[in-house]
Design a protein around this motif. Structure first.
Motif, PDB file in Angstrom:
ATOM      1  N   ARG A 218       0.818  -1.213   0.000  1.00 60.48           N
ATOM      2  CA  ARG A 218       0.000   0.000   0.000  1.00 60.48           C
ATOM      3  C   ARG A 218       0.856   1.270   0.000  1.00 60.48           C
ATOM      4  N   GLY A 219       1.989   1.206   0.666  1.00 64.60           N
ATOM      5  CA  GLY A 219       2.848   2.380   0.762  1.00 64.60           C
ATOM      6  C   GLY A 219       3.702   2.634  -0.459  1.00 64.60           C
ATOM      7  N   VAL A 220       3.716   1.699  -1.410  1.00 66.05           N
ATOM      8  CA  VAL A 220       4.558   1.861  -2.613  1.00 66.05           C
ATOM      9  C   VAL A 220       3.664   1.904  -3.853  1.00 66.05           C
ATOM     10  N   GLY A 221       3.427   0.749  -4.473  1.00 59.80           N
ATOM     11  CA  GLY A 221       2.727   0.724  -5.747  1.00 59.80           C
ATOM     12  C   GLY A 221       1.299   1.203  -5.698  1.00 59.80           C
ATOM     13  N   ALA A 222       0.645   1.074  -4.548  1.00 58.94           N
ATOM     14  CA  ALA A 222      -0.765   1.465  -4.462  1.00 58.94           C
ATOM     15  C   ALA A 222      -0.956   2.953  -4.219  1.00 58.94           C
TER      16      ALA A 222
END
Length: 262
Positions: A218-222
């Motif tokens: 969630r903290g990167v690609g999303a």
């Protein structure tokens, strides 16, 4: 999606990660699926609704049981990719629908069991619980599953979390805590608790598989812009160079099985 209690209300969308999600999020251990079957999730002919299904990882891994699955997710991209994968694998007993967990649109008393893997924190718990009871057959099962990393016990995971937070300070990782289980408020007057299972397991990853899993975070690609995701990927690749393969990374699996009162 924006939630007041997650990441300082910053927006995230797992649909942005669907390609990597399909390739790298099939990470739950065989032990977890065996425990689900032992708990009565995945019987031949059983009708199971999987909420927040992503690319239908759980339905595909329990397909061999002979159960009939309906995979739902609020992200249309996730459902589209899952549907394509199921078609490629000839898994015709998996149906798909784009909908929220709080308003599925299914008829009353449709399913023998409902599952929610790694997604319940993103739901409005009270509304989702009411919807689950509505679509369950009398005395049906609800299985809530969480698998989380253990950063206090694993240096590789702790280092990864620190790097993600450099790129996305608003991200709030949920490393597993040791609080004792408490019967949840959303289950009151709706469910009885049948079984609570918590255990630890080291999952095995290649560096490429672990990187792919982290990119779906969630903290990167999303949530990050694509250019920042690329920058993170390049830096984390360099970080992983110092480790040998395979990586054995500590996770905790938590399974809660409930039965509807009515």
């Amino acid at each position: 999606m924006k939630l007041s209690h997650i990441d300082q209300s910053n927006e995230f969308d797992f649909g942005k990660t669907s390609r990597n999600y399909a390739a790298f999020r099939d990470i739950y251990p065989e032990s977890m699926y065996k425990k689900l079957i032992e708990l009565g999730i995945g019987k031949e002919g059983q009708r199971i609704l999987d909420l927040g299904s992503g690319t239908a990882i759980l339905p595909m891994n329990l397909y061999h049981t002979g159960a009939y699955f309906t995979a739902t997710d609020i992200a249309q991209n996730q459902i589209a990719v899952g549907k394509a994968l199921a078609r490629q694998k000839g898994m015709e007993r998996i149906a798909f629908k784009t909908c929220s967990a709080e308003n599925t649109g299914f008829d009353d008393h449709t399913f023998d069991a409902v599952t929610a893997v790694q997604c319940f924190p993103y739901f409005d718990a009270e509304k989702a619980a009411a919807e689950i009871v509505r679509v369950l057959k009398p005395r049906g099962l609800f299985c809530k599953i969480l698998m989380d990393w253990l950063p206090l016990e694993d240096a590789v995971i702790a280092e990864m979390i620190a790097l993600v937070q450099q790129y996305n300070p608003a991200w709030s990782p949920e490393g597993f805590n040791d609080e004792a289980y408490r019967f949840p408020h959303w289950a009151e007057d709706r469910f009885t608790a049948e079984k609570i299972i918590t255990y630890d397991e080291a999952l095995v990853f290649t560096k490429e598989a672990w990187l792919g899993r982290v990119l779906t975070c969630r903290g990167v690609g999303a949530s990050l812009p694509s250019e920042r995701v690329k920058e993170f990927e390049a830096e984390y690749r360099r970080t992983l160079d110092k480790y040998d393969e395979p990586l054995y990374l500590k996770h905790r699996i938590h399974i809660e099985l409930y039965r509807s009162i009515k």
